[in-house]
Design an enzyme around this catalytic site. Structure first.
Site, short mmCIF file in Angstrom:
data_model
loop_
_atom_site.label_atom_id
_atom_site.label_comp_id
_atom_site.label_asym_id
_atom_site.label_seq_id
_atom_site.Cartn_x
_atom_site.Cartn_y
_atom_site.Cartn_z
N ASP A 176 0.86 -1.19 0.00
CA ASP A 176 0.00 0.00 0.00
C ASP A 176 0.89 1.24 0.00
O ASP A 176 1.85 1.33 0.78
CB ASP A 176 -0.90 -0.04 1.25
CG ASP A 176 -1.88 1.12 1.28
OD1 ASP A 176 -3.02 0.94 0.82
OD2 ASP A 176 -1.48 2.22 1.74
N ASN A 184 -1.84 12.82 -3.65
CA ASN A 184 -2.81 13.28 -4.64
C ASN A 184 -3.23 14.72 -4.38
O ASN A 184 -3.33 15.53 -5.30
CB ASN A 184 -4.06 12.38 -4.60
CG ASN A 184 -4.00 11.28 -5.64
OD1 ASN A 184 -3.36 11.44 -6.68
ND2 ASN A 184 -4.67 10.17 -5.38
N HIS A 189 -4.13 14.70 -9.36
CA HIS A 189 -4.48 13.32 -9.72
C HIS A 189 -3.64 12.78 -10.87
O HIS A 189 -3.39 11.58 -10.94
CB HIS A 189 -5.97 13.23 -10.05
CG HIS A 189 -6.80 13.23 -8.82
ND1 HIS A 189 -6.99 12.11 -8.05
CD2 HIS A 189 -7.44 14.23 -8.16
CE1 HIS A 189 -7.72 12.40 -6.99
NE2 HIS A 189 -8.01 13.70 -7.03
N ASP A 193 -1.75 9.33 -10.73
CA ASP A 193 -1.82 8.24 -11.72
C ASP A 193 -0.43 7.79 -12.16
O ASP A 193 -0.16 6.59 -12.28
CB ASP A 193 -2.61 8.70 -12.96
CG ASP A 193 -4.11 8.74 -12.70
OD1 ASP A 193 -4.53 8.27 -11.61
OD2 ASP A 193 -4.86 9.23 -13.57
N GLU A 220 -4.79 2.51 -4.09
CA GLU A 220 -3.32 2.51 -4.04
C GLU A 220 -2.78 1.21 -3.46
O GLU A 220 -1.66 1.15 -3.02
CB GLU A 220 -2.82 3.72 -3.24
CG GLU A 220 -3.11 3.69 -1.75
CD GLU A 220 -4.43 4.34 -1.35
OE1 GLU A 220 -5.38 4.35 -2.17
OE2 GLU A 220 -4.52 4.85 -0.22
#
Lengths: 301, 126
Positions: A176, A184, A189, A193, A220
């Protein structure tokens, strides 16, 4: 059709040499062709290293008839997805129904018309390509291109059963990204990504064996399913993931580490028939939680 | 499989006992392939009458029927419709134990083979 790409390979199954010649030569501009003169040869060639893209199958053959060849092709995992078109002079509907029932995609009547045959082959090859692409898309994560949750769930089920059967160890790494929400919020964003794509690439690079499956589990969270892998082996994979991501050095000023890091929980079990496969996920999740509580950027097993 | 040899002769527009137009249409106008198939027909099936006679004489009607069935299919490929019809009649006759149509089949096969040989040898030079 030929532009740069290899012409598709047809397997023509017919005991009449004139028919085989007619099809192989008549379709030669668009397709390469192999000819099998009986059912046994056809089954062998269909499972060979270079598999045919499509099979043109005669119904009436001495020995194994076309129906039986088709039935066997459709039972075997490695040949079941090859489209089969029956080529037959038996023009009655019973024969046609029987052919479709054993898995043929189409029928062509003898004597064959080459233009019609060519058009039908092209149609079925196109359908096959679309089907393959859809099957692939349905199992792949759109953003990162690695396996998605669905594919992972299928693989976990399969490996869980195998582990119970073989009494072999099955390991799961649950990784994780630390402080990903803050990443973010800070970088946007798009950067988020890109970060996920980098992590996916590291996951892919960290597994070694063809049977190992790295996947995006959701958000994530990433997983690596490792069949026949002991605690030590899984630990090494997880450490490879953790250090690999730290080595990317992706800046993250809202993390105490200053860069993007991951925490990993690593669970290893021998599956039992009484338990569900989710047991492995639950165990890895508990250990991931411990890794988070322990300061993140670490592996706990 | 060897590729087609270059076409040195063209076939006549008509051949006795043949529906050449339909055959050409099915082959997409590939004349070289038609010549090749006719040559192969002679090589593969030239001895079919003797084969069928031997099977009938050996009281193997099922094999004789199968041989006629194959010949019927091969004849249809090259457009030899007269022979194809004769083979079918002989096949159906034998299925009912009737050898009456065999003579007509033999003569249709002989005519067809002669027709092909003539066409292949005497077709106008290309």
């Amino acid at each position: 059709m030929n532009g740069g790409r290899r012409r598709p390979l047809l397997l023509i199954v017919d005991d009449e040499p004139l028919n085989a010649r007619l099809l192989s030569e008549g379709l030669e501009e668009d397709f390469r062709a192999q000819v099998a003169q009986n059912g046994d040869a056809a089954l062998r060639m269909a499972a060979a290293e270079e598999q045919p893209d499509l099979i043109l199958l005669d119904v009436m053959m001495p020995g194994m008839d076309g129906y039986e060849v088709c039935r066997r092709l459709k039972v075997a995992a490695e040949t079941r997805d090859i489209p089969v078109i029956f080529v037959t002079s038996m023009s009655d509907e019973v024969a046609e129904m029987r052919g479709l029932a054993v898995g043929a995609v189409d029928f062509i009547a003898k004597p064959v018309n080459l233009r019609v045959t060519r058009a039908r082959i092209l149609t079925h090859l196109e359908l096959k390509r679309t089907r393959d692409r859809l099957a692939q898309l349905s199992r792949e994560d759109a953003l990162t291109g690695i396996a998605n949750r669905r594919r992972f769930d299928e693989a976990l089920e399969q490996e869980w059963r195998r582990s119970a059967r073989m009494r072999s160890t099955l390991s799961l790494v649950l990784a994780d990204i630390d402080f990903f929400k803050q990443f973010n919020d800070r970088y946007g964003h798009h950067a988020g990504d890109e970060c996920l794509k980098h992590v996916a690439r590291v996951m892919q690079g960290a597994v070694r064996r063809p049977s190992d499956l790295p996947a995006r589990y959701g958000g994530e969270e990433f997983v690596a399913l490792l069949a026949d892998t002991t605690t030590d082996g899984a630990w090494r994979v997880a450490e490879g993931i953790r250090t690999g991501i730290a080595a990317l050095g992706i800046p993250h000023i809202d993390s105490p580490h200053g860069i993007v890091t991951v925490s990993c929980g690593v669970a290893t079990l021998v599956a039992s028939q009484d338990d569900l496969s989710t047991e492995l996920i639950r165990a890895a999740d508990r250990l991931l939680y411990a890794a988070k509580a322990d300061g993140r950027n670490r592996v706990v097993n | 499989m060897q590729t087609l040899s270059p076409l040195t002769r063209s076939l006549p527009s008509r051949m006795s006992g043949f529906e050449l137009g339909a055959a050409r249409e099915r082959l997409g106008g590939n004349e070289r392939l038609l010549v090749d198939l006719l040559e192969r027909f002679v090589a593969e099936h030239g001895g079919a009458a003797a084969e069928v006679d031997a099977l009938v004489a050996a009281v193997q009607p099922a094999h004789a029927v199968a041989a006629l069935h194959r010949l019927k299919g091969a004849a249809r490929i090259v457009g030899a419709d007269t022979l194809s019809a004769a083979a079918q009649a002989a096949e159906e006759g034998l299925l009912h134990g009737d050898r009456g149509a065999l003579a007509a089949f033999r003569s249709a096969l002989a005519d067809t083979l002669a027709s092909i040989r003539t066409a292949l040898c005497e077709g106008p030079p290309r």
